[in-house]
Design an enzyme around this catalytic site. Structure first.
Site, PDB file in Angstrom:
ATOM      1  N   ASP A  21       1.090  -1.173   0.130  1.00  0.00           N
ATOM      2  CA  ASP A  21      -0.012  -0.089   0.029  1.00  0.00           C
ATOM      3  C   ASP A  21       0.784   1.105  -0.065  1.00  0.00           C
ATOM      4  O   ASP A  21       2.081   1.164   0.252  1.00  0.00           O
ATOM      5  CB  ASP A  21      -0.861  -0.024   1.259  1.00  0.00           C
ATOM      6  CG  ASP A  21      -1.708   1.136   1.620  1.00  0.00           C
ATOM      7  OD1 ASP A  21      -2.427   1.562   0.279  1.00  0.00           O
ATOM      8  OD2 ASP A  21      -1.806   1.797   2.317  1.00  0.00           O
ATOM      9  N   SER A  22       0.158   2.483  -0.054  1.00  0.00           N
ATOM     10  CA  SER A  22       1.066   3.708  -0.195  1.00  0.00           C
ATOM     11  C   SER A  22       1.408   4.038   1.354  1.00  0.00           C
ATOM     12  O   SER A  22       2.350   4.822   1.477  1.00  0.00           O
ATOM     13  CB  SER A  22       0.226   4.532  -0.684  1.00  0.00           C
ATOM     14  OG  SER A  22      -0.834   4.948   0.278  1.00  0.00           O
ATOM     15  N   CYS A  84      -4.330  -1.477  -1.602  1.00  0.00           N
ATOM     16  CA  CYS A  84      -4.421  -0.071  -2.118  1.00  0.00           C
ATOM     17  C   CYS A  84      -5.505  -0.031  -3.317  1.00  0.00           C
ATOM     18  O   CYS A  84      -5.230  -0.568  -4.378  1.00  0.00           O
ATOM     19  CB  CYS A  84      -3.102   0.507  -2.437  1.00  0.00           C
ATOM     20  SG  CYS A  84      -3.311   2.166  -2.941  1.00  0.00           S
ATOM     21  N   GLU A 164      -2.625   9.648   7.845  1.00  0.00           N
ATOM     22  CA  GLU A 164      -1.398   9.495   7.654  1.00  0.00           C
ATOM     23  C   GLU A 164      -0.423  10.360   9.004  1.00  0.00           C
ATOM     24  O   GLU A 164       0.631  10.003   9.562  1.00  0.00           O
ATOM     25  CB  GLU A 164      -0.621   9.593   6.371  1.00  0.00           C
ATOM     26  CG  GLU A 164      -0.973   8.887   5.474  1.00  0.00           C
ATOM     27  CD  GLU A 164       0.105   7.380   5.712  1.00  0.00           C
ATOM     28  OE1 GLU A 164       0.740   7.616   6.481  1.00  0.00           O
ATOM     29  OE2 GLU A 164      -0.496   6.175   5.346  1.00  0.00           O
ATOM     30  N   CYS A 196     -11.066   3.195   0.167  1.00  0.00           N
ATOM     31  CA  CYS A 196      -9.385   3.252   0.599  1.00  0.00           C
ATOM     32  C   CYS A 196      -9.251   2.530   1.618  1.00  0.00           C
ATOM     33  O   CYS A 196      -9.980   2.534   2.422  1.00  0.00           O
ATOM     34  CB  CYS A 196      -9.332   4.806   0.489  1.00  0.00           C
ATOM     35  SG  CYS A 196      -7.712   5.249   0.979  1.00  0.00           S
ATOM     36  N   HIS A 198      -7.240   3.068   3.737  1.00  0.00           N
ATOM     37  CA  HIS A 198      -6.906   4.035   5.081  1.00  0.00           C
ATOM     38  C   HIS A 198      -8.227   4.068   5.899  1.00  0.00           C
ATOM     39  O   HIS A 198      -8.392   4.382   6.996  1.00  0.00           O
ATOM     40  CB  HIS A 198      -6.510   5.332   4.591  1.00  0.00           C
ATOM     41  CG  HIS A 198      -4.970   5.202   4.232  1.00  0.00           C
ATOM     42  ND1 HIS A 198      -4.479   4.602   3.254  1.00  0.00           N
ATOM     43  CD2 HIS A 198      -3.933   5.850   4.898  1.00  0.00           C
ATOM     44  CE1 HIS A 198      -3.062   4.966   3.213  1.00  0.00           C
ATOM     45  NE2 HIS A 198      -2.710   5.637   4.159  1.00  0.00           N
TER      46      HIS A 198
END
Length: 276
Positions: A21-22, A84, A164, A196, A198
């Site tokens: 993932d990012s 992701c 983040e 997403c 996240h």
């Protein structure tokens, strides 16, 4: 001409599962995989140097995703999980080409779209990054299975940076969530897909906004179950590993990743800087 059946006879159940993932978002998927498949070794790559992917060009996302995929293959992974949505929406075909049928590839959009398509959903909302929404992949994937479902997608780009930066259960995220979810595009939805990885980190706050009016889809659970089915199908499930190993590679070491990964995986996790 029929698609050739995959041949994974060269793979072993003892090999690790690769996840990328990012940033911290893919940890929501990794955590579910750990819960559902407690004997599997996991290798996670968080591309924290390049996050958020949602603001990057398609070409850049393809470059990052294929480099990481090749790295995970070099680590002898028996499956690749693209944890992701942005990478799935923009680079799935290229990742599949890189893999060239050597290992199964599991993404985070198609299993969710398929499950939603076959359940009772009429008006579905999707919140995701700009790059995922611009791809239209959720709408295409859902309507491929069920053309009667109405799908409305909304880009919610401020959520990933907020997560983040560690703004969970914070007035900043409450304000962002309220601003996005009150958008007219989502006015009549009965179901919300968190497009997403996240976003499940904010699922309690999102559910709090809706009360019981809207069903919020637990994507990581669906993806982990799909992975389990695929591994089981090809006799690649590891059920004889009492002390699984979890190894985390990051392209940039961040405090928030360290904090969340320790919360999800315990204090003995192994974080390693790896710039590709």
């Amino acid at each position: 001409m029929k698609n050739k059946k995959p041949d994974y006879s060269h793979l072993s159940a003892s090999q690790p599962i690769g996840i990328f993932d990012s940033g911290v978002g893919g940890l929501t998927v990794a955590k579910e995989i750990k819960r559902l498949l407690p004997h599997e070794d996991l290798i996670y790559f968080g591309d924290t140097k390049h996050l958020p992917y949602g603001e990057k060009s398609k070409e850049a996302i393809i470059e990052y995703s294929t480099k990481i995929t090749n790295f995970l293959l070099e680590q002898n992974c028996k499956a690749i999980v693209i944890a992701c949505n942005t990478a799935t929406a923009n680079a799935l075909d290229e990742v599949m080409q890189s893999v060239a049928g050597r290992v199964p590839v599991i993404d985070v959009i198609n299993p969710v779209a398929e499950k939603v398509s076959y359940e009772i959903h009429n008006n579905v909302g999707v919140i995701a990054t700009k790059a995922t929404v611009n791809s239209g992949l959720y709408k295409k994937s859902i309507r491929k299975h069920n053309k009667w479902i109405k799908v409305d997608e909304l880009a919610t780009p401020l959520l990933v940076p907020a997560i983040e930066e560690g703004f969970k259960n914070h007035p900043i995220t409450h304000a962002i969530i309220y601003n996005y979810l009150s958008n007219n595009k989502l006015k009549n939805i009965e179901t919300l897909i968190l497009g997403c990885t996240h976003y499940p980190l904010l699922i309690d706050e999102i559910k709090q906004y809706y009360g019981n009016r809207v069903r919020v889809i637990d994507s990581p659970n669906i993806v982990a179950n799909h992975l389990k089915i695929i591994l089981d199908k090809y006799n690649l499930l590891n059920d004889n590993n009492p002390k699984p190993n979890y190894h985390f590679y990051l392209s940039d070491l961040t405090k928030n990743f360290e904090k969340i990964s320790k919360k999800f995986f315990g204090k003995t996790i192994d974080l390693e800087l790896k710039v590709l």
